[in-house]
Design a protein around this motif. Structure first.
Motif, PDB file in Angstrom:
ATOM      1  N   LEU A 308       0.813  -1.223   0.000  1.00  0.00           N
ATOM      2  CA  LEU A 308       0.000   0.000   0.000  1.00  0.00           C
ATOM      3  C   LEU A 308       0.845   1.271   0.000  1.00  0.00           C
ATOM      4  N   ALA A 309       2.166   1.142   0.032  1.00  0.00           N
ATOM      5  CA  ALA A 309       3.031   2.314   0.178  1.00  0.00           C
ATOM      6  C   ALA A 309       2.884   3.292  -0.980  1.00  0.00           C
ATOM      7  N   LEU A 310       2.914   2.798  -2.213  1.00  0.00           N
ATOM      8  CA  LEU A 310       2.849   3.706  -3.359  1.00  0.00           C
ATOM      9  C   LEU A 310       1.519   4.440  -3.457  1.00  0.00           C
ATOM     10  N   PRO A 311       0.374   3.750  -3.462  1.00  0.00           N
ATOM     11  CA  PRO A 311      -0.889   4.496  -3.556  1.00  0.00           C
ATOM     12  C   PRO A 311      -1.156   5.392  -2.361  1.00  0.00           C
ATOM     13  N   CYS A 312      -0.570   5.083  -1.200  1.00  0.00           N
ATOM     14  CA  CYS A 312      -0.780   5.916  -0.016  1.00  0.00           C
ATOM     15  C   CYS A 312       0.121   7.147  -0.001  1.00  0.00           C
ATOM     16  N   LEU A 313       1.298   7.047  -0.623  1.00  0.00           N
ATOM     17  CA  LEU A 313       2.312   8.092  -0.451  1.00  0.00           C
ATOM     18  C   LEU A 313       2.599   8.910  -1.703  1.00  0.00           C
ATOM     19  N   ARG A 314       2.283   8.391  -2.893  1.00  0.00           N
ATOM     20  CA  ARG A 314       2.726   9.045  -4.129  1.00  0.00           C
ATOM     21  C   ARG A 314       2.188  10.458  -4.291  1.00  0.00           C
ATOM     22  N   HIS A 315       1.011  10.753  -3.735  1.00  0.00           N
ATOM     23  CA  HIS A 315       0.428  12.087  -3.893  1.00  0.00           C
ATOM     24  C   HIS A 315       0.775  13.009  -2.730  1.00  0.00           C
ATOM     25  N   ARG A 316       1.548  12.511  -1.766  1.00  0.00           N
ATOM     26  CA  ARG A 316       1.905  13.309  -0.592  1.00  0.00           C
ATOM     27  C   ARG A 316       3.332  13.845  -0.668  1.00  0.00           C
ATOM     28  N   VAL A 317       4.012  13.578  -1.761  1.00  0.00           N
ATOM     29  CA  VAL A 317       5.385  14.053  -1.935  1.00  0.00           C
ATOM     30  C   VAL A 317       5.430  15.037  -3.096  1.00  0.00           C
ATOM     31  N   VAL A 318       6.438  15.909  -3.069  1.00  0.00           N
ATOM     32  CA  VAL A 318       6.632  16.891  -4.146  1.00  0.00           C
ATOM     33  C   VAL A 318       8.057  16.762  -4.648  1.00  0.00           C
ATOM     34  N   LEU A 319       8.194  16.522  -5.939  1.00  0.00           N
ATOM     35  CA  LEU A 319       9.517  16.390  -6.543  1.00  0.00           C
ATOM     36  C   LEU A 319      10.195  17.750  -6.712  1.00  0.00           C
ATOM     37  N   ARG A 320      11.504  17.760  -6.586  1.00  0.00           N
ATOM     38  CA  ARG A 320      12.259  18.981  -6.855  1.00  0.00           C
ATOM     39  C   ARG A 320      12.215  19.290  -8.353  1.00  0.00           C
ATOM     40  N   PRO A 321      12.285  20.580  -8.721  1.00  0.00           N
ATOM     41  CA  PRO A 321      12.224  20.941 -10.147  1.00  0.00           C
ATOM     42  C   PRO A 321      13.279  20.230 -10.985  1.00  0.00           C
ATOM     43  N   GLU A 322      14.502  20.113 -10.450  1.00  0.00           N
ATOM     44  CA  GLU A 322      15.561  19.458 -11.224  1.00  0.00           C
ATOM     45  C   GLU A 322      15.261  17.975 -11.452  1.00  0.00           C
ATOM     46  N   ALA A 323      14.582  17.346 -10.472  1.00  0.00           N
ATOM     47  CA  ALA A 323      14.196  15.943 -10.648  1.00  0.00           C
ATOM     48  C   ALA A 323      13.120  15.810 -11.724  1.00  0.00           C
ATOM     49  N   LEU A 324      12.194  16.764 -11.739  1.00  0.00           N
ATOM     50  CA  LEU A 324      11.166  16.759 -12.772  1.00  0.00           C
ATOM     51  C   LEU A 324      11.781  16.929 -14.155  1.00  0.00           C
ATOM     52  N   MET A 325      12.777  17.804 -14.264  1.00  0.00           N
ATOM     53  CA  MET A 325      13.434  18.023 -15.553  1.00  0.00           C
ATOM     54  C   MET A 325      14.160  16.771 -16.028  1.00  0.00           C
ATOM     55  N   ASP A 326      14.626  15.966 -15.084  1.00  0.00           N
ATOM     56  CA  ASP A 326      15.324  14.723 -15.435  1.00  0.00           C
ATOM     57  C   ASP A 326      14.357  13.577 -15.699  1.00  0.00           C
ATOM     58  N   GLY A 327      13.052  13.851 -15.598  1.00  0.00           N
ATOM     59  CA  GLY A 327      12.070  12.818 -15.863  1.00  0.00           C
ATOM     60  C   GLY A 327      11.849  11.840 -14.730  1.00  0.00           C
ATOM     61  N   VAL A 328      12.251  12.210 -13.528  1.00  0.00           N
ATOM     62  CA  VAL A 328      12.079  11.327 -12.368  1.00  0.00           C
ATOM     63  C   VAL A 328      10.610  11.307 -11.964  1.00  0.00           C
ATOM     64  N   GLN A 329      10.098  10.148 -11.635  1.00  0.00           N
ATOM     65  CA  GLN A 329       8.725   9.990 -11.169  1.00  0.00           C
ATOM     66  C   GLN A 329       8.719   9.698  -9.672  1.00  0.00           C
ATOM     67  N   ALA A 330       7.658  10.152  -9.001  1.00  0.00           N
ATOM     68  CA  ALA A 330       7.548   9.922  -7.561  1.00  0.00           C
ATOM     69  C   ALA A 330       7.584   8.432  -7.236  1.00  0.00           C
ATOM     70  N   ASP A 331       6.933   7.616  -8.068  1.00  0.00           N
ATOM     71  CA  ASP A 331       6.922   6.171  -7.826  1.00  0.00           C
ATOM     72  C   ASP A 331       8.326   5.577  -7.895  1.00  0.00           C
TER      73      ASP A 331
END
Length: 345
Positions: A308-331
């Protein structure tokens, strides 16, 4: 219908290194209430194909008194799933199409002048139901989105200084499109944190899509669930008894420590700008208890937490802008955390 969910909750998380839980074959003793809840999945499958894991996630949310954010492209049966689930549970359901001009009173209700009595009376909004489908919730401005906050957290609506309790049970199933962002208003972190689970509804595989077309060719009408053979197999009474049973599921101190270690690891992850709050840890524990009970156990295992970790936590975190630019996903990051945090033995 397969007893082992295939999709988002719990089971296959793509590349995330989580342990798949055993399905109903692990049940140790017959329990009519548990069986009634499991039968709900079979009834929903009469109308919805290939979304067994999402149905399981919805049941977990109902058992945990939580709300669900459904993410999927148009046409994957999000609305049909909620309608079919409410029919199988004998629960009232209402749908609200969120649009840019939707006002808070259109959701919660408002005071209406009654000329006959020369007084104002309260007219209930669609939120006064058991299952509220908030369709495309990110298409309405933050003011209207916020109108759901009190309902989701306190199970009540306050209008003109008067609080009115919502029906029991009450769950919000909100949908959003993951690929279309023009004209949308992303949900703020404070509201995302109110959702117990974020479930992704994938496109069906080839065999499931063929089955969808076959059913429509045979005359299936998604607007007529009775003709599809869906019958109520549980109700509010069974759901309340199940909730009490879930609340009695034991969580060992070692498992509690494991949940806290996972959550704390999100706060120090280099890719995350914002980690999971203590509310997220509580949500993960509650969802794990519900899945343990559905699996026929009165105690939570680390595998329950992992599932249950992913569906419980994936929407409660915020990625850093540089991680988003690198295509990193919260999962992806959460999957790495699940690998690195020691599991209690």
């Amino acid at each position: 219908m397969s007893d082992q969910p295939t999709g988002d909750v719990p089971g296959n998380y793509g590349d995330a290194p989580v342990t798949t839980l055993t399905g109903p074959s692990a049940y140790r003793a017959p329990d009519p209430v548990r069986q009634a809840l499991l039968d709900v999945r079979h009834e929903v499958a009469k109308a919805v194909v290939g979304q067994e894991s999402t149905v399981t996630g919805m049941l977990i949310a109902l058992l945990s008194r939580g709300h669900v954010l459904l993410e999927g492209v148009p046409g994957v049966a999000k609305t049909l799933l909620v309608r079919a689930l409410s029919a199988a549970l004998s629960l009232d359901t209402k749908r609200v199409q969120f649009t840019p001009d939707l006002m808070p009173g259109d959701v919660t209700g408002s005071l209406v002048y009654d000329a006959a009595n020369s007084d104002f009376s309260f007219r209930e909004g669609p939120v006064f139901t058991n299952m509220l489908l908030a369709d495309e919730i990110n298409r309405t401005p933050p003011k209207t989105q916020a109108s759901l906050l009190e309902a989701m957290e306190e199970r009540q609506v306050s209008v003109d200084g008067v609080s009115r309790l919502l029906p029991v049970p009450f769950i919000v199933a909100a949908t959003q499109n993951p690929v279309e962002y023009e004209g949308t208003y992303p949900l703020p972190e404070a509201q995302l944190d109110r959702f117990l689970l974020k479930l992704t509804m994938p496109l069906p595989d080839r065999s499931a899509e063929i089955e969808v077309i076959r059913r429509h060719a045979a005359g299936f009408d998604p607007r007529d669930l009775a003709a599809a053979g869906i019958r109520p197999v549980a109700g509010a009474d069974e759901l309340e008894r199940a909730r009490r049973a879930v609340a009695a599921v034991t969580v060992a101190p070692e498992v509690m420590g494991y949940i806290v270690d996972l959550v704390r690891a999100t706060r120090s992850a280099p890719s995350f700008q914002l980690g999971v709050s203590p509310r997220g840890a509580t949500a993960l524990m509650n969802a794990s208890r519900a899945w343990a009970w559905l699996s026929g156990r009165d105690f939570v295992t680390p595998d329950d937490v992992k599932a249950l970790a992913l569906p419980c936590l994936r929407h409660r975190v915020v990625l850093r802008p540089e991680a988003l630019m690198d295509g990193v996903q919260a999962d992806d990051v959460l999957g790495s955390i699940l690998t690195s945090v020691p599991v209690p033995r």
